[in-house]
Design a protein around this motif. Sequence first.
Motif, short mmCIF file in Angstrom:
data_model
loop_
_atom_site.label_atom_id
_atom_site.label_comp_id
_atom_site.label_asym_id
_atom_site.label_seq_id
_atom_site.Cartn_x
_atom_site.Cartn_y
_atom_site.Cartn_z
N HIS A 88 7.34 8.17 60.64
CA HIS A 88 8.27 9.23 61.81
C HIS A 88 9.53 8.07 61.64
O HIS A 88 9.74 8.01 61.80
CB HIS A 88 7.55 8.72 63.39
N GLN A 90 13.74 9.02 62.83
CA GLN A 90 14.83 9.28 63.78
C GLN A 90 16.03 10.49 63.30
O GLN A 90 16.61 9.67 61.68
CB GLN A 90 15.68 8.32 64.85
N ALA A 126 16.93 6.03 58.12
CA ALA A 126 16.80 7.76 59.40
C ALA A 126 17.26 8.27 57.86
O ALA A 126 17.83 8.52 57.02
CB ALA A 126 18.42 7.82 60.25
N LEU A 173 10.51 14.40 62.14
CA LEU A 173 11.56 14.07 62.60
C LEU A 173 11.74 13.99 64.19
O LEU A 173 10.56 15.21 64.61
CB LEU A 173 12.68 14.94 62.27
N ASP A 174 12.30 12.93 64.90
CA ASP A 174 12.26 12.53 66.18
C ASP A 174 12.39 13.14 67.57
O ASP A 174 13.68 14.15 66.29
CB ASP A 174 11.51 11.19 66.77
N ARG A 175 12.02 13.33 68.04
CA ARG A 175 12.65 14.67 69.74
C ARG A 175 14.31 14.41 69.19
O ARG A 175 15.60 14.96 69.16
CB ARG A 175 12.57 13.93 70.28
N GLU A 176 14.64 12.62 69.30
CA GLU A 176 16.37 12.45 69.79
C GLU A 176 17.18 12.26 68.38
O GLU A 176 16.43 11.59 67.71
CB GLU A 176 16.20 10.53 69.97
N VAL A 177 18.25 12.95 68.60
CA VAL A 177 18.92 12.68 66.97
C VAL A 177 20.62 12.13 67.67
O VAL A 177 21.33 12.22 69.04
CB VAL A 177 19.54 14.29 67.42
N GLY A 207 20.21 11.99 71.13
CA GLY A 207 20.32 9.89 71.95
C GLY A 207 21.47 9.23 71.82
O GLY A 207 21.72 8.68 73.28
N ARG A 393 17.69 3.01 67.13
CA ARG A 393 16.70 2.87 66.69
C ARG A 393 15.33 2.18 67.82
O ARG A 393 13.75 2.27 67.51
CB ARG A 393 16.17 2.94 65.92
#
Length: 395
Positions: A88, A90, A126, A173-177, A207, A393
């Motif tokens: 996972h 970010q 990242a 890719l996680d939800r928060e950018v 994010g 993060r």
Amino acid sequence: MTTPAVAAAQERTRHEESGRGTLVSAEKLYTLASPQAAAAELRAAGFADDTVRYAVVAYRLIYRTVDAHGRPTTASGLFALPLDAGRHLQAVSFAHGTGAHKDDSPSMRRGVFHSAPAIAHAAAGAAAVAPDYLGLGKGPGLHPWMDIGSETTASLDMLRAARAFAPRTGHVLDREVLVTGFSQGASAALGLGRALEAGEDRWFRLGALAPVSGAYDFGGAELPALVEGRLKAKPSVVYAAYTLVAFNRLHHIYDRPGEVFEYPYDATVEQRFDGAHTGLDLMQGTPDSLDDLLTEHGRALLAHPTGAMAAALRTTDAVCTDWKPRAPIRLYMATGDEEATTENTEHCRAALARKGVDAPVVDVGEVDYQESRHLGSNVAATTAIVRWFGELRRR
């Protein structure tokens, strides 16, 4: 009356129906096979290497998006991933600064100014997503410079393409950018942040925001400083020409080049911004002063915009004024910036403060890169932002 939530839902539907963000192709560009190699890449571009933790692999993605008029097109961008990191990741979206040649974009060349921030974020752990924008990189057509709408759609659709491609590399890719950008890209970053907070994508959420040295108040601060001679002369000439040419292509602010450009530049300037001319071509193909470049009407369009020009600038200048970020935001700038007046940053901070948003200004000081404090702000701020995003993060 259409509410923001309804507008966002309508935008999601339009994107799904048009295939926006669909991955067209992916090409591995290079591998920096060790942290030491990634550090060397950053040093070669003039950037600090003290945040490097991982080796990096870089890809060029080509994806479906829309042009400045909403018509289907394609665009490209750089997708850089840390090697041997977790499944996972970010995403960090980086929007680059002004370029005129198609190669002045993150996916076209390595070890250079436009790609280095993406490599720095990837080397810190990242998934770095860096759109080339419309008309640059492998994208067809001309680049609509300082058009926030198309910069936003190109950036959002690049994120979608990266999410689609990431599983092929063993990642999700996680939800928060985390969103950042420099100069032209600072406004683009705010545009992307606004779209994410409005819910224009079903997956991604904002994010944090960290724009650097932007022309956020392009009409109210940047152009007056340029016309009044308060910024460095030669870059001001190029920016003035780019503004008139690019805005005319979208908004029809003049009928003939001779209305705004003096002879002999009225016959040559528009062709200089065709994506095939380099920055050196632009410097050599324009005069050293605004007086030699602009007619009285051309200067007036920049100093006191009216009609279509004024309307276009209201849209460009709304990135700090027509929304209220909920995510953390820091505004980065450099003392003595000779290309983007620091009034832009102060105006943005004040506009956000009026909405109750605390957007601290981070002054990276009097920094130089190739004798430019403007470019130096990107170098210094990148290191600071990599560290801040890393802290976020780890929370």
